[in-house]
Design a protein around this motif. Structure first.
Motif, PDB file in Angstrom:
ATOM      1  N   GLU A  88       5.829   7.692  -0.249  1.00 24.17           N
ATOM      2  CA  GLU A  88       4.909   7.303   0.818  1.00 24.17           C
ATOM      3  C   GLU A  88       5.571   6.220   1.669  1.00 24.17           C
ATOM      4  O   GLU A  88       6.394   5.462   1.166  1.00 24.17           O
ATOM      5  CB  GLU A  88       3.604   6.748   0.228  1.00 24.17           C
ATOM      6  N   ALA A  89       5.187   6.157   2.940  1.00 22.89           N
ATOM      7  CA  ALA A  89       5.758   5.142   3.826  1.00 22.89           C
ATOM      8  C   ALA A  89       5.325   3.752   3.355  1.00 22.89           C
ATOM      9  O   ALA A  89       4.253   3.600   2.769  1.00 22.89           O
ATOM     10  CB  ALA A  89       5.278   5.384   5.245  1.00 22.89           C
ATOM     11  N   SER A 106       4.235   4.343 -10.185  1.00 22.78           N
ATOM     12  CA  SER A 106       4.151   4.993  -8.882  1.00 22.78           C
ATOM     13  C   SER A 106       5.556   5.422  -8.461  1.00 22.78           C
ATOM     14  O   SER A 106       6.550   5.002  -9.074  1.00 22.78           O
ATOM     15  CB  SER A 106       3.573   4.022  -7.843  1.00 22.78           C
ATOM     16  N   TYR A 127       8.087  -6.556 -11.115  1.00 23.98           N
ATOM     17  CA  TYR A 127       7.120  -7.526 -11.636  1.00 23.98           C
ATOM     18  C   TYR A 127       5.933  -7.643 -10.679  1.00 23.98           C
ATOM     19  O   TYR A 127       4.779  -7.574 -11.102  1.00 23.98           O
ATOM     20  CB  TYR A 127       7.797  -8.886 -11.825  1.00 23.98           C
ATOM     21  N   ASP A 149       3.737   0.165   3.299  1.00 28.16           N
ATOM     22  CA  ASP A 149       2.625  -0.484   3.983  1.00 28.16           C
ATOM     23  C   ASP A 149       2.757  -2.002   3.809  1.00 28.16           C
ATOM     24  O   ASP A 149       3.789  -2.494   3.345  1.00 28.16           O
ATOM     25  CB  ASP A 149       1.272   0.051   3.480  1.00 28.16           C
ATOM     26  N   GLU A 150       1.699  -2.738   4.176  1.00 23.32           N
ATOM     27  CA  GLU A 150       1.801  -4.207   4.169  1.00 23.32           C
ATOM     28  C   GLU A 150       2.061  -4.773   2.771  1.00 23.32           C
ATOM     29  O   GLU A 150       2.741  -5.792   2.634  1.00 23.32           O
ATOM     30  CB  GLU A 150       0.536  -4.834   4.777  1.00 23.32           C
ATOM     31  N   ARG A 151       1.528  -4.114   1.723  1.00 25.44           N
ATOM     32  CA  ARG A 151       1.747  -4.614   0.359  1.00 25.44           C
ATOM     33  C   ARG A 151       3.212  -4.432  -0.037  1.00 25.44           C
ATOM     34  O   ARG A 151       3.811  -5.322  -0.651  1.00 25.44           O
ATOM     35  CB  ARG A 151       0.819  -3.881  -0.618  1.00 25.44           C
ATOM     36  N   ASP A 152       3.796  -3.280   0.313  1.00 29.80           N
ATOM     37  CA  ASP A 152       5.213  -3.047   0.014  1.00 29.80           C
ATOM     38  C   ASP A 152       6.082  -4.111   0.685  1.00 29.80           C
ATOM     39  O   ASP A 152       7.032  -4.619   0.090  1.00 29.80           O
ATOM     40  CB  ASP A 152       5.637  -1.653   0.494  1.00 29.80           C
ATOM     41  N   ARG A 170       3.737  -4.510 -10.687  1.00 29.58           N
ATOM     42  CA  ARG A 170       2.952  -4.323 -11.911  1.00 29.58           C
ATOM     43  C   ARG A 170       1.928  -5.439 -12.092  1.00 29.58           C
ATOM     44  O   ARG A 170       0.795  -5.207 -12.477  1.00 29.58           O
ATOM     45  CB  ARG A 170       3.855  -4.268 -13.154  1.00 29.58           C
ATOM     46  N   ARG A 171       2.356  -6.683 -11.831  1.00 30.47           N
ATOM     47  CA  ARG A 171       1.525  -7.858 -12.130  1.00 30.47           C
ATOM     48  C   ARG A 171       0.603  -8.205 -10.966  1.00 30.47           C
ATOM     49  O   ARG A 171      -0.419  -8.830 -11.153  1.00 30.47           O
ATOM     50  CB  ARG A 171       2.469  -9.022 -12.447  1.00 30.47           C
ATOM     51  N   GLY A 172       0.984  -7.794  -9.742  1.00 32.58           N
ATOM     52  CA  GLY A 172       0.192  -8.111  -8.566  1.00 32.58           C
ATOM     53  C   GLY A 172       0.722  -9.336  -7.845  1.00 32.58           C
ATOM     54  O   GLY A 172       1.551 -10.072  -8.376  1.00 32.58           O
ATOM     55  N   LEU A 173       0.209  -9.539  -6.637  1.00 38.69           N
ATOM     56  CA  LEU A 173       0.689 -10.654  -5.815  1.00 38.69           C
ATOM     57  C   LEU A 173      -0.277 -11.829  -5.821  1.00 38.69           C
ATOM     58  O   LEU A 173       0.004 -12.868  -5.264  1.00 38.69           O
ATOM     59  CB  LEU A 173       0.899 -10.184  -4.372  1.00 38.69           C
ATOM     60  N   ASN A 174      -1.448 -11.653  -6.446  1.00 37.80           N
ATOM     61  CA  ASN A 174      -2.413 -12.757  -6.496  1.00 37.80           C
ATOM     62  C   ASN A 174      -2.196 -13.568  -7.759  1.00 37.80           C
ATOM     63  O   ASN A 174      -2.585 -13.160  -8.820  1.00 37.80           O
ATOM     64  CB  ASN A 174      -3.853 -12.225  -6.510  1.00 37.80           C
ATOM     65  N   ALA A 203       5.125  -7.112   1.585  1.00 38.34           N
ATOM     66  CA  ALA A 203       4.886  -8.416   0.942  1.00 38.34           C
ATOM     67  C   ALA A 203       5.659  -8.519  -0.376  1.00 38.34           C
ATOM     68  O   ALA A 203       6.258  -9.559  -0.681  1.00 38.34           O
ATOM     69  CB  ALA A 203       3.386  -8.606   0.694  1.00 38.34           C
TER      70      ALA A 203
END
Lengths: 81, 159
Positions: free
Chosen positions: B78-79, B13, B151, B81-84, B154-158, B86
């Motif tokens: 893109e602006a 991305s 990381y 958001d909450e995931r960025d 690519r790998r995710g936060l869960n 986190a």
């Protein structure tokens, strides 16, 4: 070879709900719930669990109860991603 | 060249490409500085270090601008958001931990060697050495911060 998970995880049906909602795109859903398309991709792929606010917004977009979108799978297991 | 870079970054991305550029710029520019420093330490002084730092900042800005123009050719920013946010929070903790260990280790060494250096026949670090050790700690923590962001994206936060 997967990695052991101590806790369960949040599962979702967003892909199915998008399909049922006239094949709504990830970008369209992202705009409606106020996040980026990448975040919708991550939520659908269960790599990210959204905040309660975003979770409620997703349920609102599809006009279904929250537990029709998300459920908690409490069984620990192996990460496959 | 530009199309080769874009091909290499396909599947990333805009945010991930931007982080990768920052990671490579910091590692490359500071890496070159430390390789030069270690190859002939006697050539370097604090005033030369100051000049190098100005050059490094200019080079980092130029690299960032050029490569961000390149990745903007086929992608849009893109602006956050909450995931960025986190991802940024989690990666900051990783970078901070490294910086904390580096500063604590360097400070400990300065204090211990400063207090008992002469009797232990260990050279007390010079201001130049201390400045470079702190800079190295900062660079490593920055690299870890960017690598951790990549990381988690690519790998995710869960997990």
């Amino acid at each position: 070879m997967g990695r052991a998970r101590q806790y369960g995880r949040v599962r979702n049906r967003i892909r199915r709900l998008r399909f049922d909602a006239d094949e709504m795109t990830q970008q369209q859903l992202a705009i409606l719930i106020g996040v980026t398309r990448q975040t919708v991709v991550a939520i659908e792929g269960e790599k990210y669990s959204p905040s309660l606010e975003v979770a409620f917004r997703i349920a609102e977009v599809f006009a279904v109860p929250l537990d029709s979108v998300f459920r908690y799978d409490s069984e620990p297991g192996l990460e496959t991603a | 060249m530009i199309s080769a870079v874009l091909r290499l970054l396909k599947g990333f991305s805009y945010k991930e490409k931007s982080i990768l550029i920052s990671l490579m710029a910091v590692a490359g520019v500071y890496g070159a500085y430390f390789i030069d420093l270690l190859s002939d330490p006697s050539e370097h002084t604090l005033s030369a270090m100051l000049a190098s730092m100005i050059g490094i900042v200019v080079m980092l800005v130029v690299v960032h601008i050029v490569f961000h123009i390149v990745i903007s050719l086929d992608d849009v920013s893109e602006a956050d958001d909450e995931r960025d946010k986190a991802v940024n929070r989690k990666a900051s903790v990783s970078g901070y931990n490294i910086l904390f260990i580096a500063v604590l280790t360097i400070t400990g060494r300065v204090v211990v060697v400063g207090a008992w250096g002469e009797s232990a026949e260990v050279a007390v670090p010079t201001l130049f050495e201390i400045a470079n050790l702190l800079l190295a700690g900062l660079v490593v923590s920055e690299v870890i911060y960017y690598a951790a962001q990549l990381y988690f994206y690519r790998r995710g936060l869960n997990g």
